[in-house]
Design a protein around this motif. Structure first.
Motif, short mmCIF file in Angstrom:
data_model
loop_
_atom_site.label_atom_id
_atom_site.label_comp_id
_atom_site.label_asym_id
_atom_site.label_seq_id
_atom_site.Cartn_x
_atom_site.Cartn_y
_atom_site.Cartn_z
N HIS A 144 16.08 -20.97 37.73
CA HIS A 144 16.37 -21.02 36.30
C HIS A 144 15.29 -20.29 35.52
N LEU A 145 15.68 -19.46 34.57
CA LEU A 145 14.70 -18.77 33.71
C LEU A 145 15.06 -19.01 32.25
N PRO A 146 14.02 -19.13 31.40
CA PRO A 146 14.26 -19.47 29.99
C PRO A 146 14.64 -18.25 29.15
N VAL A 147 15.65 -17.51 29.58
CA VAL A 147 16.06 -16.32 28.81
C VAL A 147 17.46 -16.54 28.23
N GLU A 148 17.75 -15.75 27.21
CA GLU A 148 19.04 -15.88 26.53
C GLU A 148 20.19 -15.61 27.51
N ARG A 149 21.29 -16.33 27.37
CA ARG A 149 22.51 -16.03 28.12
C ARG A 149 23.37 -15.15 27.24
N LEU A 150 23.76 -14.00 27.72
CA LEU A 150 24.49 -13.05 26.88
C LEU A 150 25.92 -13.52 26.64
N ASP A 151 26.35 -13.37 25.39
CA ASP A 151 27.73 -13.67 25.03
C ASP A 151 28.42 -12.32 24.79
N LEU A 152 29.05 -11.80 25.84
CA LEU A 152 29.59 -10.44 25.76
C LEU A 152 30.72 -10.31 24.74
N ALA A 153 31.48 -11.38 24.55
CA ALA A 153 32.58 -11.30 23.58
C ALA A 153 32.01 -11.09 22.17
N THR A 154 30.88 -11.71 21.90
CA THR A 154 30.26 -11.55 20.58
C THR A 154 29.62 -10.16 20.47
N ILE A 155 28.99 -9.72 21.55
CA ILE A 155 28.36 -8.39 21.53
C ILE A 155 29.44 -7.32 21.35
N GLY A 156 30.55 -7.47 22.04
CA GLY A 156 31.73 -6.61 21.79
C GLY A 156 31.70 -5.24 22.43
N THR A 157 30.64 -4.47 22.13
CA THR A 157 30.66 -3.06 22.55
C THR A 157 29.36 -2.66 23.24
N PHE A 158 29.49 -1.94 24.31
CA PHE A 158 28.36 -1.26 24.95
C PHE A 158 28.57 0.23 24.74
N GLU A 159 27.55 0.92 24.24
CA GLU A 159 27.68 2.38 24.05
C GLU A 159 26.84 3.11 25.08
N PHE A 160 27.28 4.32 25.39
CA PHE A 160 26.54 5.19 26.32
C PHE A 160 26.59 6.61 25.81
N ARG A 161 25.52 7.36 26.05
CA ARG A 161 25.56 8.80 25.83
C ARG A 161 24.52 9.49 26.71
N ALA A 162 24.73 10.79 26.86
CA ALA A 162 23.80 11.54 27.71
C ALA A 162 22.52 11.79 26.93
N PRO A 163 21.38 11.81 27.62
CA PRO A 163 20.12 12.12 26.92
C PRO A 163 20.04 13.60 26.59
N ASP A 164 19.21 13.91 25.60
CA ASP A 164 19.13 15.27 25.10
C ASP A 164 17.72 15.80 25.41
N ASP A 165 17.66 16.85 26.24
CA ASP A 165 16.37 17.41 26.67
C ASP A 165 15.59 18.08 25.55
#
Ligand code: NDP
Ligand code: MG
Length: 390
Positions: free
Chosen positions: A278-299
């Motif tokens: 057990h660790l004292p860290v937040e449990r993620l609520d993905l339904a509340t978070i809703g969106t994960f975004e991704f993009r390519a890095p820019d050199d």
């Protein structure tokens, strides 16, 4: 009781480690705690945790530390050598969380006693990965990653055959300047670079996140730690910092590690490994978070990522040069001698100078050679900074 030591105890990772240790009274016996400038914190933690010894890397602060520990039964010591010596004191688990190349020698010393080393100090892997891993193997030591991305990869690989791995994707939030116009980056201030959108970390790594030098270091760290071809390592911008890494397998599966942006997860995983506790860290609520975004890095926005590729292609002691140049350029930015965007210029130039004069990059990797290369690269980087300032 498990014997533990924490190197860099007064820092952000060190304090998070102490938080976990304090939550399990009676489970751990603290051997050594080390710090540098923050004597008050070091002494308070050493007393509260009944450490055998507290060491400050700064010799000038020995009398302050002695005064703070007087009559408590905790030994006091000071200086880089004393820090290294403390890493030889028997412990079952040692946290390597000193910031910078100063973490290399204590990390090497810890491995020589065949302990379990929880490695947050990515600089030592970048400077001397081969040496560190060989030392670990020679002494049957276990090295566990603490950097969140590498802990995530490590966890995604449990029970999986390395031959089936096609790619390793480490994510990056993009840091403080992810959405700034590139033209404005040259005028970015120290305050602006020192605030991270998601993680609460030490100042140096926070600025390295804004410049992406942190991710550049982590790409090299991935190569060293997991022994994969550099072409298999990808960086993905993920502003939410909740997916820390993904491992792609030859059947098309991507195993992602999802968790809160709290270093106590990765530290706790390394502390309890191979168990999960057990660790004292937040449990993620993905339904509340809703969106994960991704993009390519820019050199163009982040030249550090391109430089990391060059360092890996160069091999030898290029990692030690890269790290020393990066640390020196960062000092230059913090001191106001360099603009934010000039840090990558100084690092690129130092790599060029060190490669063309004296062949230092090709020297055999011994601890002495790495430290000597580190010293020479800092001199070359300082000369490059002076030229710009003058
Ligand atoms: P901090 O700057 O918060 O802490 C650094 C620690 O090192 C402090 O205990 C400091 O002492 C000590 N220290 C500083 N200079 C020296 C020196 N020359 N010799 C010995 N000790 C020294 O850093 P972080 O905790 O943020 O980072 C520690 C390491 O973990 C770094 O390698 C970083 O890249 C890595 N890391 C950190 C993450 C984070 O979330 N913070 C995430 C992933 C990796 P004092 O404060 O007393 O001066
Ligand atoms: Mg990281």
């Amino acid at each position: 009781m498990r014997k533990v030591s924490i190197f860099g105890a007064t820092g952000s990772i060190g304090q998070n480690t102490i938080d976990l240790i304090r939550r399990a009274p009676g489970s751990y016996q603290v051997v050594a705690l080390t710090g540098a400038s923050n004597i008050k914190q070091l002494a308070a933690d050493a007393i509260a945790l009944k450490a055998q010894i507290a060491i400050t890397a700064d010799e000038a602060r020995l009398s302050d530390l002695q005064a703070a520990l007087s009559g408590t039964g905790v030994e006091a010591a000071a200086g880089a050598k004393a820090v290294e010596e403390a890493a030889h004191r028997p412990a079952d688990w040692i946290m390597s969380a000193i910031v910078g190349a100063a973490g290399l020698a204590p990390g090497m010393a810890a491995l020589q006693q065949g302990t379990t080393l929880a490695l947050a100090n990515k600089e030592s892997l970048v400077c001397a990965g081969k040496l560190l891993l060989e030392t670990g193997r020679a002494h049957n030591a276990v090295i566990l990653p603490v950097d969140s991305e590498h802990s995530a990869v490590f966890q995604a690989l449990v029970g999986e055959p390395m031959e089936a791995v096609e790619r390793i994707i480490i994510t990056a939030s993009g840091g403080a300047f992810r959405d700034w116009p590139i033209a404005d980056l040259a005028e970015a201030t120290l305050d602006q670079a020192s605030s991270h959108p998601n993680w609460d970390m030490g100042q140096r790594i926070t600025i390295d996140s804004a410049s992406m030098f942190n991710k550049a270091m982590e790409v090299i760290e991935t190569r060293e730690f997991f022994g994969v071809d550099p072409a298999m390592i990808e960086v993905l911008i993920h502003p939410q910092s909740m997916i820390h890494a993904l491992v792609g397998f030859n059947d098309g599966a991507l195993m992602a590690h999802v968790g809160p942006a709290d270093m106590r997860h990765a530290i706790g995983y390394a502390l309890h490994h191979p168990a999960r506790r057990h660790l004292p860290v937040e449990r993620l609520d993905l339904a509340t978070i809703g969106t994960f975004e991704f993009r390519a890095p820019d050199d163009v926005r982040w030249p550090a990522l391109r430089i990391a590729r060059e360092v890996m292609a160069r091999g030898g002691l290029a990692g030690a040069v890269f790290n020393a140049a990066k640390e020196t350029a960062l000092d230059g930015f913090i001191a106001g001698h360099l603009k934010f965007t000039q840090m990558s210029d100084v690092v690129a130039q130092t790599l060029e100078v060190m490669d063309s004069h004296g062949g230092h990059i090709d020297a055999t990797m011994t601890l002495d050679n790495v430290l000597e290369t580190d010293h020479l690269a800092r001199k070359a980087a300082n000369a490059a900074i002076k030229k710009r300032a003058g």
